[in-house]
Write a protein that holds these residues in place. Structure first.
Motif, PDB file in Angstrom:
ATOM      1  N   GLN A 164      51.710  37.254  42.464  1.00  0.00           N
ATOM      2  CA  GLN A 164      50.358  36.867  42.092  1.00  0.00           C
ATOM      3  C   GLN A 164      50.360  35.448  41.536  1.00  0.00           C
ATOM      4  OE1 GLN A 164      48.449  39.510  39.376  1.00  0.00           O
ATOM      5  NE2 GLN A 164      46.587  38.295  39.197  1.00  0.00           N
TER       6      GLN A 164
ATOM      7  N   LEU B  43      53.858  42.571  40.527  1.00  0.00           N
ATOM      8  CA  LEU B  43      53.109  43.818  40.419  1.00  0.00           C
ATOM      9  C   LEU B  43      53.914  44.908  39.776  1.00  0.00           C
ATOM     10  CD1 LEU B  43      51.288  43.925  43.853  1.00  0.00           C
ATOM     11  CD2 LEU B  43      50.351  43.328  41.619  1.00  0.00           C
TER      12      LEU B  43
ATOM     13  N   GLU C  97      50.656  35.755  36.555  1.00  0.00           N
ATOM     14  CA  GLU C  97      51.724  35.334  37.458  1.00  0.00           C
ATOM     15  C   GLU C  97      52.879  36.309  37.479  1.00  0.00           C
ATOM     16  OE1 GLU C  97      49.927  33.233  35.840  1.00  0.00           O
ATOM     17  OE2 GLU C  97      49.112  32.194  37.566  1.00  0.00           O
TER      18      GLU C  97
ATOM     19  N   ARG D 289      44.460  34.380  40.520  1.00  0.00           N
ATOM     20  CA  ARG D 289      43.796  35.610  40.922  1.00  0.00           C
ATOM     21  C   ARG D 289      44.137  36.016  42.345  1.00  0.00           C
ATOM     22  NH1 ARG D 289      37.595  34.909  38.593  1.00  0.00           N
ATOM     23  NH2 ARG D 289      38.175  34.645  36.388  1.00  0.00           N
ATOM     24  N   ASP D 290      44.965  35.253  43.004  1.00  0.00           N
ATOM     25  CA  ASP D 290      45.317  35.524  44.394  1.00  0.00           C
ATOM     26  C   ASP D 290      46.704  36.131  44.486  1.00  0.00           C
ATOM     27  OD1 ASP D 290      42.898  34.421  45.200  1.00  0.00           O
ATOM     28  OD2 ASP D 290      43.743  32.400  45.283  1.00  0.00           O
ATOM     29  N   HIS D 291      46.927  36.900  45.564  1.00  0.00           N
ATOM     30  CA  HIS D 291      48.214  37.534  45.814  1.00  0.00           C
ATOM     31  C   HIS D 291      48.752  37.035  47.159  1.00  0.00           C
ATOM     32  CE1 HIS D 291      46.181  40.224  42.967  1.00  0.00           C
ATOM     33  NE2 HIS D 291      47.385  40.511  42.519  1.00  0.00           N
TER      34      HIS D 291
ATOM     35  N   LYS E  89      48.179  34.685  52.169  1.00  0.00           N
ATOM     36  CA  LYS E  89      47.358  35.315  51.134  1.00  0.00           C
ATOM     37  C   LYS E  89      46.904  36.685  51.621  1.00  0.00           C
ATOM     38  CE  LYS E  89      43.048  34.690  48.552  1.00  0.00           C
ATOM     39  NZ  LYS E  89      41.887  33.801  48.329  1.00  0.00           N
TER      40      LYS E  89
END
Length: 610
Positions: free
Chosen positions: A418, A607, A604, A421-423, A437
């Protein structure tokens, strides 16, 4: 013609200048090629530089059923236990009795089979003493009952016997007195006649007249006696007899109550003696009701010779057809628990056999604990298909299904990183590694669902962080001093020096001073300023379409925000950087890689740590 011969030193200087010119041209071409490569790398972040897929672990994308299960451990128990308690009643709060004999734990018993025997010697001695007191109370009770019956008979005797007899006596006296009065009056009248003729002396006449007076007095006395008997003596006597009856009744009731108490106490002692031997009310396997304290250690061990209190559970007889597992779920996962959720259970003692059940209860209050700050909640899971080999107390591993999706794309959680806010994931492609992405869905401890961004044939890199570092190297943000990024706007950062002033560095109308709205690259040789200084052939502080490398010419119009036909420093800084709500900048992938996991910003972290 006259040819002028140059001196040798002049010829050498001329040759040197020619050699230096060629060398300078070579270095210039190398610099232009380097800038072109840098620009291509800067504006094409989808491909990673300097990284190879050699010796990199990859795994294919899974397209299958996804299950999110909460794993927990617990012990097997019966949801329907028959509790065998100590029913020996004691006197006082500190009374206890001792276990004299106890059936071995784990024994299968049938109804009526002996389970426990408590010490009864003191109770038998107490029974002997109580029986003596009981007999004395019984004798006193009988005596008072007889006295009460006598008092009732006395009242009936007086009303129907004694009083009538006395009344008849008085009435007879009245009759006699009336007859005596009549005779006396006759004699007196006769004497008066005879006295007139001289046959009776005056003394005799006076005596006959006195007899009349005396007869009248006797008659009046008898009549008064009758009145007293009827109006006073009878009532008084009845009151006295009724009082005696009430007293006798009260004594009788008191003795009856005393006798009842002594009788109940004797029966209680006898019941206690009978309760000293406990028999099985139903069939089952014997399980000792050992007690544990809040720290999980054994506080009370059921064994022979143990002193137990009244109503204390000694043995449990679980119903083998109604078994369950009581597990502990951490507070971070208890919110996922709902009654009715399907669960899969395994026990080491059953050699991997899988059992199935459902969540039947979720406690609302955590389990008390003194040695840990982590709260845990008890959750009951039924066992729908209990095995005959299943025994209470066995350790069980339970996987409770909280979410499931059919035909879901899944990748390992460690393959997703991450950034803000993006993975992102890193895919293995024929052209090399490609950072992509993705949009995430549900996840468990091992896999995460990818809603968008991958397909069946894709393979993901298990550790994409090195590739993310290269991809976002030009876009990383200085997190230590965000406002210290030197810009051509002439602003000053915290503790930093003024940026190089130039045509492109002056603030424009409408721009706010003191803010950085673009991403800055940390390496000095990769900053937009350095790129501009290398490619600006005419030195006017901007790049024309002829000065930019070929890879940038296709995007020249897009990057030329003000439409003046030139690219200035501000237009080379790339896309604007999104800010967090508190105004702090995002952290770059390189800084994330260099920082320990515990020091990384929450956004950051991988997960797996979520």
């Amino acid at each position: 013609m006259n040819h002028q011969t140059l001196p040798k030193s002049s010829r050498n200087r001329t040759v040197s200048r020619l050699g230096l010119s060629w060398i300078g041209m070579l270095f210039g071409l190398a610099a232009v090629s380097g800038c072109a490569a840098l620009a291509w790398n800067f504006y094409n972040p989808g491909e990673s530089e300097g990284q190879s897929l050699t010796n990199v672990i990859v795994t294919p994308v899974i397209h299958n059923r996804f299950e999110h299960r909460v794993l927990a451990e617990g012990e097997v128990e019966s949801s329907s236990n028959v509790d065998i308690r100590c029913e020996v009643k004691g006197k006082g709060s500190g009374y206890s009795t001792t276990i004299l004999w106890l059936i071995p734990e784990g024994t299968f018993v049938q109804p009526g089979e002996k389970l426990i025997e408590f010490e009864s010697a003191a109770l038998r001695e107490e029974e002997v003493q109580q029986r003596i007191i009981y007999e004395q109370a019984r004798a006193a009770k009988i005596q008072t009952e007889l006295a009460f019956e006598s008092a009732k008979i006395a009242i009936d005797e007086y009303i129907n016997g004694t009083f009538k007899q006395e009344l008849q006596t008085v009435e007879a006296e009245i009759v006699v007195a009336e007859e005596n009065l009549r005779r006396a009056e006759d004699y007196a009248r006769y004497s008066e006649k005879m006295a007139q003729k001289g046959y009776v002396t005056p003394v005799q006449l006076e005596a006959d007249q006195f007899a009349v007076t005396n007869a009248k007095l006797n008659l009046d006395a008898s009549r008064t006696k009758k009145m007293v008997l009827e109006n006073f003596t009878k009532k008084k006597t009845l009151k006295l007899l009724e009082s005696d009856l009430g007293t006798a009744e009260a004594k009788m009731l008191a003795q009856q109550s005393s006798f009842k108490l002594e009788e109940d106490q004797l029966k209680e002692i006898q019941a206690n003696i009978a309760n000293c031997v406990v028999y099985a009310p139903s069939a089952g396997q014997v399980v000792y009701a050992n007690e544990t304290d809040r720290r999980g250690s054994t506080e009370l061990l059921i064994e022979e010779g143990l002193s137990v209190r009244e109503r204390q559970v000694i043995i449990r007889l679980p119903d083998p057809d109604q078994m369950q597992v009581r597990v502990k779920v951490k507070e971070s996962r208890v919110g996922l628990m709902e009654i009715g959720q399907e669960a899969r259970l395994t026990m080491d003692a059953l050699h991997g056999m899988e059992l199935y059940g459902n969540v039947t209860k979720v406690d609302a209050i955590p389990i008390p604990s003194y040695y840990s700050n982590v709260k845990e909640y008890a959750v009951n899971v039924s066992i729908d298909n209990p095995s005959q080999s299943l025994k209470p107390g066995m350790s069980a591993q339970v996987a409770i299904l909280v979410n499931a999706e059919e035909n879901a794309f899944q990748v390992p959680v460690q393959s997703v990183k991450q950034i803000g806010r993006d993975h992102f994931v890193c895919l293995k492609t024929p052209r090399g590694p490609e950072v992509r992405k993705v949009q995430l869905g549900s996840h468990n401890d091992q896999y995460v669902v990818i809603r968008k961004g991958v397909k069946d044939s894709d393979e993901v890199v298990m550790n994409p962080l090195p590739f993310l570092e290269d991809t976002f190297r030009e876009k990383r943000i200085d997190e230590v001093i965000p406002s210290a990024i030197a810009s051509e706007k002439g602003e000053r950062g915290k503790g930093g020096k003024a940026g190089k002033a130039g045509k492109a560095g002056r603030p424009k109308a409408g721009e706010k001073s003191g803010e950085s709205d673009t991403l800055a690259a940390a390496p000095a040789n990769r900053t937009p300023q350095a790129m501009l200084s290398r490619l600006d052939a005419d030195g006017d502080g901007s790049l024309s379409s002829e000065e930019v490398p070929a890879p940038l010419q296709a995007r020249f119009t897009e990057l030329d925000k003000n439409g003046n036909g030139k690219l200035e420093t501000a237009e080379l800084k790339g896309l604007p950087a999104k800010r967090k709500p508190n105004g702090a900048e995002r952290t770059s992938p390189e800084n994330i890689a260099q920082a320990p996991e515990s020091n990384k910003p929450a956004g950051e972290r991988s997960l797996r740590g979520q």
